[in-house]
Design a protein around this motif. Structure first.
Motif, PDB file in Angstrom:
ATOM      1  N   SER A  57      12.681   7.044   1.371  1.00 13.59           N
ATOM      2  CA  SER A  57      12.147   6.144   0.458  1.00 13.59           C
ATOM      3  C   SER A  57      12.782   6.069  -1.661  1.00 13.59           C
ATOM      4  N   ASP A  58      13.661   5.039  -1.212  1.00 11.79           N
ATOM      5  CA  ASP A  58      13.950   5.603  -3.270  1.00 11.79           C
ATOM      6  C   ASP A  58      12.691   6.143  -4.198  1.00 11.79           C
ATOM      7  N   SER A  59      11.515   5.243  -3.976  1.00 11.57           N
ATOM      8  CA  SER A  59      10.141   5.438  -4.597  1.00 11.57           C
ATOM      9  C   SER A  59       9.719   6.828  -3.955  1.00 11.57           C
ATOM     10  N   TYR A  60      10.255   7.918  -2.658  1.00 12.90           N
ATOM     11  CA  TYR A  60       9.494   9.209  -2.402  1.00 12.90           C
ATOM     12  C   TYR A  60       8.828   9.633  -3.186  1.00 12.90           C
ATOM     13  N   GLU A  61       9.305  10.350  -4.402  1.00 12.29           N
ATOM     14  CA  GLU A  61       9.099  11.211  -5.340  1.00 12.29           C
ATOM     15  C   GLU A  61       8.217  10.616  -6.071  1.00 12.29           C
ATOM     16  N   LYS A  88      15.684  -2.428  -1.179  1.00 10.29           N
ATOM     17  CA  LYS A  88      16.115  -1.812  -2.118  1.00 10.29           C
ATOM     18  C   LYS A  88      15.847  -2.484  -3.408  1.00 10.29           C
ATOM     19  N   GLY A  89      15.832  -1.273  -4.412  1.00  9.04           N
ATOM     20  CA  GLY A  89      16.107  -1.907  -5.475  1.00  9.04           C
ATOM     21  C   GLY A  89      14.815  -1.769  -6.507  1.00  9.04           C
ATOM     22  N   ASP A 127       9.425  13.023   9.579  1.00  4.81           N
ATOM     23  CA  ASP A 127       9.864  11.900   8.194  1.00  4.81           C
ATOM     24  C   ASP A 127       8.993  11.762   7.412  1.00  4.81           C
ATOM     25  N   HIS A 128       8.065  11.660   7.815  1.00  4.83           N
ATOM     26  CA  HIS A 128       6.514  10.521   6.719  1.00  4.83           C
ATOM     27  C   HIS A 128       5.684  11.731   6.268  1.00  4.83           C
ATOM     28  N   LEU A 129       5.314  11.431   5.186  1.00  2.95           N
ATOM     29  CA  LEU A 129       4.273  12.528   4.180  1.00  2.95           C
ATOM     30  C   LEU A 129       3.041  11.473   4.348  1.00  2.95           C
TER      31      LEU A 129
END
Ligand SMILES: Cc1cc2nc3c(=O)[nH]c(=O)nc-3n(C[C@H](O)[C@H](O)[C@H](O)COP(=O)(O)O)c2cc1C
Length: 162
Positions: A57-61, A88-89, A127-129
């Protein structure tokens, strides 16, 4: 075990779920949202919930490091919202489009329920948290939920008879 990924995903998609927008604040206080159907209740006492964050995810952090999150359970007329936060976006929320409960995590209007949770445990799983949170406050409202089944959105109306 290795599976055909497309087929395996299709099999997992046979499990009908609700749809949520998970929200959190970034370091400067802007609200962000992500469409999530991995939400689950874990424990009643203490009141624990979880959801799983994909590591691509782009929002992972942002979500991996947040100390609290909101879980907004969508009503059946909020498909647009589900689509908006699944792409996305830019997945930022405008400051005027949400309220707050206990932690300050964005709580969206028009949902059938919302949970405001403080993160108590993060577990790396493939691949997930997994983000386990302790519910600090919640709200619930009448209405039908948005359902997700085999890649399609629907309504829980048939279940509640309305
Ligand atoms: C119905 C539905 C459920 C989803 N559930 C999850 C989820 O549980 N966890 C997750 O990380 N992403 C989930 N996603 C994917 C994210 O919403 C998002 O599309 C994905 O992270 C890619 O966008 P991003 O890179 O901006 O995060 C789901 C998407 C849809 C449409």
């Amino acid at each position: 075990m290795t599976f055909d990924l497309k087929d395996y995903r299709a099999a997992l998609g046979s499990f009908a779920t609700g749809v949520t927008i998970v929200t959190a604040l970034d370091s400067v206080g802007n609200g962000h949202g992500l469409t999530v159907n991995s939400f689950a209740s874990v424990s009643l006492e203490p009141a624990l919930v979880l959801w799983c964050l994909g590591n691509k995810s782009d929002s992972y952090e942002l979500f991996a490091t947040c100390t609290a999150y909101g879980v907004n359970i969508l009503s059946d007329d909020q498909t647009d919202l589900a689509m908006r936060f699944a792409g996305k976006g830019d997945q930022r929320l405008a400051s005027g489009e949400y309220g707050k409960l206990a932690t300050g995590s964005p709580i969206l209007p028009g949902t059938i329920a919302a949970f405001d949770a403080k993160v108590v445990e993060r577990i790396n799983a493939g691949d997930h948290l997994i983000l386990i949170g302790e519910t600090q406050a919640y709200q619930r409202h009448d209405g039908n939920g948005l359902a997700y089944f085999r890649g399609k959105f629907g309504s829980t109306a048939a279940l509640s008879g309305s």
